[in-house]
Scaffold this active site. Structure first.
Site, PDB file in Angstrom:
ATOM      1  N   ASP A  12       0.865  -1.197   0.000  1.00 15.08           N
ATOM      2  CA  ASP A  12       0.000   0.000   0.000  1.00 15.08           C
ATOM      3  C   ASP A  12       0.897   1.242   0.000  1.00 15.08           C
ATOM      4  OD1 ASP A  12      -2.453   1.562   0.295  1.00 15.08           O
ATOM      5  OD2 ASP A  12      -1.818   1.924   2.351  1.00 15.08           O
ATOM      6  N   SER A  13       0.281   2.382  -0.269  1.00 15.19           N
ATOM      7  CA  SER A  13       1.026   3.645  -0.221  1.00 15.19           C
ATOM      8  C   SER A  13       1.468   3.996   1.201  1.00 15.19           C
ATOM      9  CB  SER A  13       0.139   4.767  -0.760  1.00 15.19           C
ATOM     10  OG  SER A  13      -0.999   4.883   0.068  1.00 15.19           O
ATOM     11  N   TYR A  44      -0.633   8.709  -2.400  1.00 15.44           N
ATOM     12  CA  TYR A  44      -0.699   8.388  -3.835  1.00 15.44           C
ATOM     13  C   TYR A  44      -1.934   9.051  -4.466  1.00 15.44           C
ATOM     14  CZ  TYR A  44       2.804   4.537  -3.850  1.00 15.44           C
ATOM     15  OH  TYR A  44       3.952   3.777  -3.804  1.00 15.44           O
ATOM     16  N   GLY A  45      -2.959   9.225  -3.639  1.00 13.74           N
ATOM     17  CA  GLY A  45      -4.274   9.619  -4.160  1.00 13.74           C
ATOM     18  C   GLY A  45      -4.351  10.992  -4.796  1.00 13.74           C
ATOM     19  N   CYS A  76      -4.404  -1.322  -2.050  1.00 10.50           N
ATOM     20  CA  CYS A  76      -4.567   0.122  -2.204  1.00 10.50           C
ATOM     21  C   CYS A  76      -5.450   0.336  -3.430  1.00 10.50           C
ATOM     22  CB  CYS A  76      -3.185   0.736  -2.413  1.00 10.50           C
ATOM     23  SG  CYS A  76      -3.193   2.491  -2.814  1.00 10.50           S
ATOM     24  N   ASN A  77      -6.582   1.018  -3.236  1.00 14.55           N
ATOM     25  CA  ASN A  77      -7.501   1.250  -4.360  1.00 14.55           C
ATOM     26  C   ASN A  77      -6.826   2.093  -5.445  1.00 14.55           C
ATOM     27  OD1 ASN A  77     -10.572   0.578  -3.357  1.00 14.55           O
ATOM     28  ND2 ASN A  77      -9.216   1.086  -1.679  1.00 14.55           N
ATOM     29  N   THR A  78      -6.049   3.077  -5.009  1.00 13.68           N
ATOM     30  CA  THR A  78      -5.408   4.001  -5.944  1.00 13.68           C
ATOM     31  C   THR A  78      -4.387   3.257  -6.802  1.00 13.68           C
ATOM     32  OG1 THR A  78      -5.696   5.680  -4.234  1.00 13.68           O
ATOM     33  CG2 THR A  78      -4.192   6.214  -6.028  1.00 13.68           C
ATOM     34  N   CYS A 187     -11.074   3.509   0.243  1.00 12.89           N
ATOM     35  CA  CYS A 187      -9.618   3.683   0.400  1.00 12.89           C
ATOM     36  C   CYS A 187      -9.259   2.821   1.593  1.00 12.89           C
ATOM     37  CB  CYS A 187      -9.296   5.149   0.681  1.00 12.89           C
ATOM     38  SG  CYS A 187      -7.607   5.435   1.272  1.00 12.89           S
ATOM     39  N   THR A 188      -8.179   2.064   1.490  1.00  9.94           N
ATOM     40  CA  THR A 188      -7.874   1.091   2.549  1.00  9.94           C
ATOM     41  C   THR A 188      -7.447   1.749   3.863  1.00  9.94           C
ATOM     42  OG1 THR A 188      -5.652   0.809   1.624  1.00  9.94           O
ATOM     43  CG2 THR A 188      -7.328  -0.771   0.941  1.00  9.94           C
ATOM     44  N   HIS A 189      -7.146   3.027   3.842  1.00  7.37           N
ATOM     45  CA  HIS A 189      -6.854   3.738   5.095  1.00  7.37           C
ATOM     46  C   HIS A 189      -8.130   3.959   5.930  1.00  7.37           C
ATOM     47  CE1 HIS A 189      -2.980   4.719   3.238  1.00  7.37           C
ATOM     48  NE2 HIS A 189      -2.581   5.243   4.380  1.00  7.37           N
TER      49      HIS A 189
HETATM   50  N1  DGL Z   1      -4.720   3.466   0.768  1.00  6.09           N
HETATM   51  C1  DGL Z   1      -4.858   4.027  -0.516  1.00  6.09           C
HETATM   52  C2  DGL Z   1      -6.148   3.608  -1.226  1.00  6.09           C
HETATM   53  O1  DGL Z   1      -6.731   2.609  -0.889  1.00  6.09           O
HETATM   54  C3  DGL Z   1      -4.550   5.434  -0.817  1.00  6.09           C
HETATM   55  C4  DGL Z   1      -4.099   6.464   0.084  1.00  6.09           C
HETATM   56  C5  DGL Z   1      -3.205   7.457  -0.622  1.00  6.09           C
HETATM   57  O2  DGL Z   1      -2.026   7.169  -0.741  1.00  6.09           O
HETATM   58  O3  DGL Z   1      -3.708   8.505  -1.050  1.00  6.09           O
HETATM   59  O4  DGL Z   1      -6.561   4.250  -2.152  1.00  6.09           O
END
Ligand code: DGL
Length: 258
Positions: A12-13, A44-45, A76-78, A187-189
């Site tokens: 993940d990011s 990353y987003g 990570c979705n992004t 978003c996984t966060h």
């Molecule tokens: N955890 C990441 C996701 O699922 C992105 C968070 C990020 O880096 O902006 O999209």
């Protein structure tokens, strides 16, 4: 040649993918996991597609070359939207799973639900999400909500408190006033701040995230490739972070075991 005893890589990011890793480790306690968070380059987003793709590819290459991962989860979705297709072309025999916003179960939860999808700006504006939205718009109302700045609370380990609540009120109140039935944590966060999101949204709103579905898909692909670990083995989890900061590793463990 991958071996059954090799670890599964989860990427993940930053800290977010630990929410997915938890489900994976619960479902497959016999597997060893190696988790890499690229907090040095997060978020990353808010980056471009080329930036997210190139960071993702180089991090996955590291996990394969140095740690000999037998399977990869892009938690990570992004990064999934930017790079999973390219990764599958580059490593055709490697079991690879990605994540995407859990819109389907949210849409299927009621007759014509109003669904708020919280995700990074990159995910919301990406082609993958726009396609999902079109598919489900016939049977529901989808409100996309880009949340720049939210992942940073989790990166700081700030999962509760007045600042987070203020931030979420500003972001969510205009949508909550319209009437919302479900929220998709895209978003996984965000599962790490789910309690606070629920508090702001109220108990009648149902939250969805895709971690368990992703963990099941990973298990299916590992089995299909004949790479499942020995059921008598007690798996362990190793945390890496691109910052090299021991504080990041401590936070990773805290988030994993909480
Ligand atoms: N955890 C990441 C996701 O699922 C992105 C968070 C990020 O880096 O902006 O999209």
């Amino acid at each position: 040649m991958a071996k059954n005893t090799d670890p599964v890589a989860v990427f993940d990011s930053g800290m977010g993918g630990i929410s997915v890793l938890k489900e994976m480790a619960n479902l497959m306690p016999e597997e060893d996991f190696i988790y890499l968070g690229d907090s040095k380059n997060a978020p990353y987003g808010t980056k471009t597609m080329d930036e997210v793709r190139s960071l993702t590819l180089s991090n996955i290459a590291l996990l394969l070359d140095k740690y000999h991962a037998k399977a990869v989860a892009v938690a990570c979705n992004t990064a999934t939207s930017a790079a999973v297709r390219t990764l599958r072309k580059m490593y055709p025999t490697l079991p690879i799973v990605g994540v995407e916003p859990a819109i389907k179960p949210a849409v299927e939860s009621g007759p014509h639900p109003r669904v708020l999808v919280m995700a990074t700006p990159y995910t919301i504006h990406g082609e993958k999400f726009q396609r999902l939205k079109e598919v489900y718009e016939a049977s529901s109302t989808i409100y996309p909500l880009p949340c720049p700045g939210l992942m940073e609370f989790v990166e700081r380990g700030e999962l509760y408190g007045p600042e987070l609540e203020d931030f979420l009120h500003k972001l969510m109140d205009p949508w909550l006033e319209k009437g919302i039935d479900c929220i998709v944590l895209g978003c996984t966060h965000y599962p790490f701040v789910a309690d606070t999101i629920q508090k702001i949204a109220g108990d009648e709103v149902t939250l969805f995230d895709g971690s368990l579905g992703t963990a099941r898909e990973l298990r299916r692909r590992i089995r299909e490739a004949g790479l499942a670990g020995d059921p008598s083995h007690r798996g362990n989890v190793t945390f890496l972070n691109s910052t090299g900061d021991p504080g990041r590793i401590r936070l990773s463990r805290f988030l994993f075991y909480r």
